[in-house]
Design an enzyme around this catalytic site. Structure first.
Site, PDB file in Angstrom:
ATOM      1  N   CYS A 116      23.893 122.024 -45.920  1.00 47.93           N
ATOM      2  CA  CYS A 116      23.391 121.853 -44.970  1.00 47.93           C
ATOM      3  C   CYS A 116      24.237 121.094 -44.570  1.00 47.93           C
ATOM      4  O   CYS A 116      25.451 120.544 -43.552  1.00 47.93           O
ATOM      5  CB  CYS A 116      22.344 121.963 -43.864  1.00 47.93           C
ATOM      6  SG  CYS A 116      20.743 123.089 -44.765  1.00 47.93           S
ATOM      7  N   HIS A 257      22.900 116.866 -38.329  1.00 45.99           N
ATOM      8  CA  HIS A 257      22.176 117.994 -38.805  1.00 45.99           C
ATOM      9  C   HIS A 257      21.211 118.717 -37.982  1.00 45.99           C
ATOM     10  O   HIS A 257      19.929 117.713 -37.635  1.00 45.99           O
ATOM     11  CB  HIS A 257      22.134 118.319 -40.023  1.00 45.99           C
ATOM     12  CG  HIS A 257      20.837 119.884 -40.779  1.00 45.99           C
ATOM     13  ND1 HIS A 257      22.353 120.821 -40.697  1.00 45.99           N
ATOM     14  CD2 HIS A 257      20.661 119.712 -41.439  1.00 45.99           C
ATOM     15  CE1 HIS A 257      21.025 121.595 -40.762  1.00 45.99           C
ATOM     16  NE2 HIS A 257      20.773 121.139 -41.612  1.00 45.99           N
ATOM     17  N   ASN A 287      17.248 125.881 -37.294  1.00 46.16           N
ATOM     18  CA  ASN A 287      18.466 125.532 -39.029  1.00 46.16           C
ATOM     19  C   ASN A 287      20.032 126.751 -38.816  1.00 46.16           C
ATOM     20  O   ASN A 287      19.303 127.504 -39.199  1.00 46.16           O
ATOM     21  CB  ASN A 287      18.004 124.717 -39.916  1.00 46.16           C
ATOM     22  CG  ASN A 287      18.168 124.581 -40.546  1.00 46.16           C
ATOM     23  OD1 ASN A 287      19.703 124.579 -40.834  1.00 46.16           O
ATOM     24  ND2 ASN A 287      18.252 123.709 -41.893  1.00 46.16           N
TER      25      ASN A 287
END
Ligand code: UT7
Length: 334
Positions: A116, A257, A287
């Protein structure tokens, strides 16, 4: 002579057409819209469907859109860095496939793997290639087809992730104060046990047994990852703010994020950022791993103004995490 910095001069995203809703997930695993919404903030995620459709499909679409939007000749692109953990195959790399698909025959490309945090790391590398003076037009793309490594019998992970890609164009600028100014990144391999894939790499190549044991899907112990994400992102954002004499009043945007709305809210609280200045689109895409940050910039592009002070921050598998400070280079479009 003033310092050459890298500025983002365009941004483009791509998400596949298919929308997977919480209600549809509730027909697949034992879950419900109320749990997913209250624990994660996610309502929908986009999924790339179809035989033979890899991450390069989404990267190619994002790159094509970026070239068109910024009126850039594909032959002028020097370099494409693709942050991903779900490349089309172990090799060749997805950046290479996408440069071919888009006619960027003067560019070289490579993939960068940092889960990520991949886009943030790749943005930093791309910026350094520009600052060094050897590259004039660099594309940094974050993209993941998470649906290819998610176990749709595991309710603790399958509700969280989605597919998507986002790309930015980096170009040199000597304009005072504009561009990518500072960053700080971290890594801690002790985090591996909380978020990982068991098999499919060189340590445990694919076998019939590994497939039967569902070892090619993401495994996550959510709570420790949640805690480390909150601490990691809050600490590194505060460090970058402090050494650049910034505070949450002077900063215009925080781009975190998108892993969980509760993580975003806690980071915003711990860094003293009002939520109105925090980019959030997790409800739409879930996500998307390396895709979250550029997809945020894409969604908020029309609200950005030249000179806006922005901090991006990410946390992901590895563990990897970091923050990057930039001054936006153009008035919103898109
Ligand atoms: O981007 C990479 C980094 N990743 C992250 O940042 C993710 C960080 N972690 C998280 O976001 C959260 O930990 C999760 C969203 C993964 C889980 O939320 P949580 O509030 O930490 O839930 P939990 O794991 O503590 O589980 C609470 C309960 C459990 O039931 P019991 O044991 O209390 O009976 C789970 O079995 O919720 C249950 N549960 C679910 N229930 C309905 C777990 N997933 C689901 C689900 N639907 N999808």
């Amino acid at each position: 002579m003033s310092k050459i910095r890298a500025a983002i001069t365009g941004v483009q995203g791509y998400v596949p057409d298919y929308v997977l809703t919480n209600d549809e997930l509730a027909t697949i695993v034992d879950t419900n819209d109320e749990w997913i919404t209250s624990r994660t903030g996610i309502k929908t995620r986009h999924i790339l469907k179809g035989e033979g459709q890899g991450t390069s499909v989404m990267v190619t679409e994002a790159l094509k859109g970026l070239l068109e939007k910024t009126n850039t000749d594909p032959l002028d692109i020097d370099l494409v860095i693709c942050a991903t953990v779900t490349g089309d195959s172990i090799f060749p790399d997805t950046a290479n496939i996408a440069t071919y698909n888009t006619g960027m025959t003067n560019a070289f490309g490579f993939d960068l793997s940092a889960a990520c945090s991949g886009f943030l790391y790749a943005l930093t590398v791309g910026a350094k290639m520009i600052e060094g003076g050897t590259h004039k037009k660099v594309i940094v793309v974050g993209a993941d087809k998470m649906s290819s490594i998610i176990d749709y019998t595991d309710r603790t992970t399958c509700v969280i992730f989605g597919d998507g890609a986002g790309a930015v164009l980096l170009e040199p600028t000597e304009e005072e104060g504009i561009g990518i100014i500072d960053y700080q990144h971290h890594g801690d391999g002790s985090g591996e046990k909380y978020l990982y894939l068991v098999a499919g790499g060189s340590r445990k190549p694919a076998t019939v047994d590994s497939v039967m044991a569902r070892e090619h899907f993401v495994r996550q112990n959510g709570r420790p990852v949640f805690k480390a994400a909150v601490t990691g992102m809050s600490d590194v954002v505060k460090k970058v703010m402090k050494r650049n004499n910034l505070d949450s009043d002077s900063l215009d945007w925080l781009v975190p994020h998108q892993a969980n709305i509760r993580i975003i809210q806690t980071v915003s609280k711990m860094t003293d950022f009002p939520l109105e200045k925090v980019m959030v689109n997790i409800h739409k895409y879930g996500n998307t791993t390396a895709g979250t940050l550029p997809l945020c910039l894409w969604d908020y592009e029309s609200q950005l103004k030249k000179g806006d002070d922005i901090i991006l921050t990410a946390f992901g598998g590895g563990f990897t995490w970091g923050a990057l400070y930039l001054k936006w280079a153009y008035d919103g479009k898109g």
